[in-house]
Scaffold this motif. Structure first.
Motif, PDB file in Angstrom:
ATOM      1  N   MET A   1     -66.544  58.163   0.825  1.00  0.00           N
ATOM      2  CA  MET A   1     -67.555  58.671   0.324  1.00  0.00           C
ATOM      3  C   MET A   1     -69.094  57.674   0.463  1.00  0.00           C
ATOM      4  N   SER A   2     -68.825  56.541   0.275  1.00  0.00           N
ATOM      5  CA  SER A   2     -70.013  55.496   0.534  1.00  0.00           C
ATOM      6  C   SER A   2     -70.418  55.617   1.939  1.00  0.00           C
ATOM      7  N   ALA A   3     -69.491  55.593   2.806  1.00  0.00           N
ATOM      8  CA  ALA A   3     -69.937  55.484   4.194  1.00  0.00           C
ATOM      9  C   ALA A   3     -70.699  56.508   4.413  1.00  0.00           C
ATOM     10  N   ILE A   4     -70.385  57.918   4.203  1.00  0.00           N
ATOM     11  CA  ILE A   4     -71.015  59.169   4.401  1.00  0.00           C
ATOM     12  C   ILE A   4     -72.685  59.173   3.860  1.00  0.00           C
ATOM     13  N   TYR A   5     -72.490  58.676   2.570  1.00  0.00           N
ATOM     14  CA  TYR A   5     -73.672  58.613   1.841  1.00  0.00           C
ATOM     15  C   TYR A   5     -74.537  57.655   2.546  1.00  0.00           C
ATOM     16  N   THR A   6     -74.033  56.574   2.806  1.00  0.00           N
ATOM     17  CA  THR A   6     -75.203  55.274   3.442  1.00  0.00           C
ATOM     18  C   THR A   6     -75.349  55.893   4.592  1.00  0.00           C
ATOM     19  N   ALA A   7     -74.540  56.311   5.732  1.00  0.00           N
ATOM     20  CA  ALA A   7     -75.130  56.947   6.996  1.00  0.00           C
ATOM     21  C   ALA A   7     -76.232  57.954   6.735  1.00  0.00           C
TER      22      ALA A   7
END
Length: 302
Positions: free
Chosen positions: A234-240
């Motif tokens: 979840m966080s990896a996708i948002y941060t990307a």
């Protein structure tokens, strides 16, 4: 990007090795020949000056051009195989485990790398396919982010040239619905340096080596996300997506693997935006996200 089980697909391994050999052949072929340059002769004039007169005497006469271009022998040059490509060939030729992505899935990001490379390539995940990504981005910078310290050490022993960093994730897959609601808040719509974002979805603990670079490609293939207690992506996708929007200009190609799973499917559509969607092949989805700093007032999703 760590393998969840041993993969023994011999055909995929052979295809990958053949592709790397083809890439090596093209690099050597391109550098083995020097371009032919025409030399046009011109008359050489010798100037004689005296106190009263100036005369010019041609030393050589210009010959009429040949009706056909002469066939000159091409001079081959000795070119070494790029170290990253050579290492990749040896690595995959002797490996019994093939990369987790299929050939068609790899081809999606490979086409973009061929167009943009050498470039800055950020990969969430470290695995058996990491050397392949580095070789495909020969001459560029490729960084890997991994959740498992012990796995980093194992890979470093085999492939010490890879640049990788340990990342701590504080989320769990079972929190995905709650984090989706958080992501819909106004704080998560603000485009800013991730280090200063107020959105709880943002990964703020990444090393400065990640935040200080504008990434041309970002691959989200980690962290682990196949059970409820796993960190999830979840966080990896948002941060990307946030890093792509916050670049000074240009655009970033973002790839998300395992979109057959609920989290990867919903979060990629919500935060990388269906309006930025380019293509999907198998379990990998490709988005192209432009800079939001070049035009004020641009909505988070088109």
């Amino acid at each position: 990007m760590r393998p969840s089980k041993t993969q023994t697909s011999i055909s995929l391994k052979l295809i990958l090795i053949c592709f790397l050999c083809l890439l090596l052949f093209l690099l050597v072929f391109k550098s083995n020949f020097t371009p032919f340059q025409e030399n046009h002769s011109s008359p050489i004039l010798e100037i004689h000056e005296s106190n009263t007169t100036r005369t010019s005497t041609p030393v050589a006469e210009e010959k009429p051009p040949s009706p056909e271009c002469p066939t000159l022998p091409l001079t081959p040059t000795c070119t070494k195989t790029p170290p990253s490509l050579a290492q990749a060939l040896v690595h995959y030729a002797t490996l019994n485990i093939t990369p987790q992505q299929t050939f068609n899935e790899i081809s999606v990001s490979m086409r973009v790398l061929q167009k943009k490379g050498p470039c800055n390539f950020l990969v969430f995940g470290l695995g058996h396919d990491s050397l392949m990504w580095t070789a495909l981005n020969h001459g560029g910078r490729t960084i890997f982010l991994e959740e498992d310290k012990s796995w980093i050490e194992q890979i470093k022993q085999k492939l010490p040239t890879l640049e990788s960093y340990h990342v701590v994730y504080n989320s769990k897959v079972h929190q995905a619905d709650e984090l989706m609601e958080v992501g819909m808040g106004e704080d998560c719509k603000v485009v800013v340096d991730p280090r200063f974002s107020k959105c709880k979805l943002t990964l703020k603990g990444l090393p400065n080596e990640v935040f200080d670079v504008e990434w041309d490609l970002i691959m989200v293939d980690a962290p682990t996300g196949y059970h409820d207690e796993a960190p999830g992506r979840m966080s990896a996708i948002y941060t990307a997506g946030l890093m792509a929007r916050n670049r000074e200009n240009g655009e970033t190609d973002v790839f998300v693997h395992d979109v057959d799973r609920v989290v990867e499917d919903k979060f990629s559509k919500a935060f990388l935006c269906e309006g930025y969607f380019r293509e999907q092949e198998g379990r990998i989805r490709h988005f192209t996200i432009p800079s939001h700093r070049t035009r004020s007032g641009r909505s988070f999703c088109p």
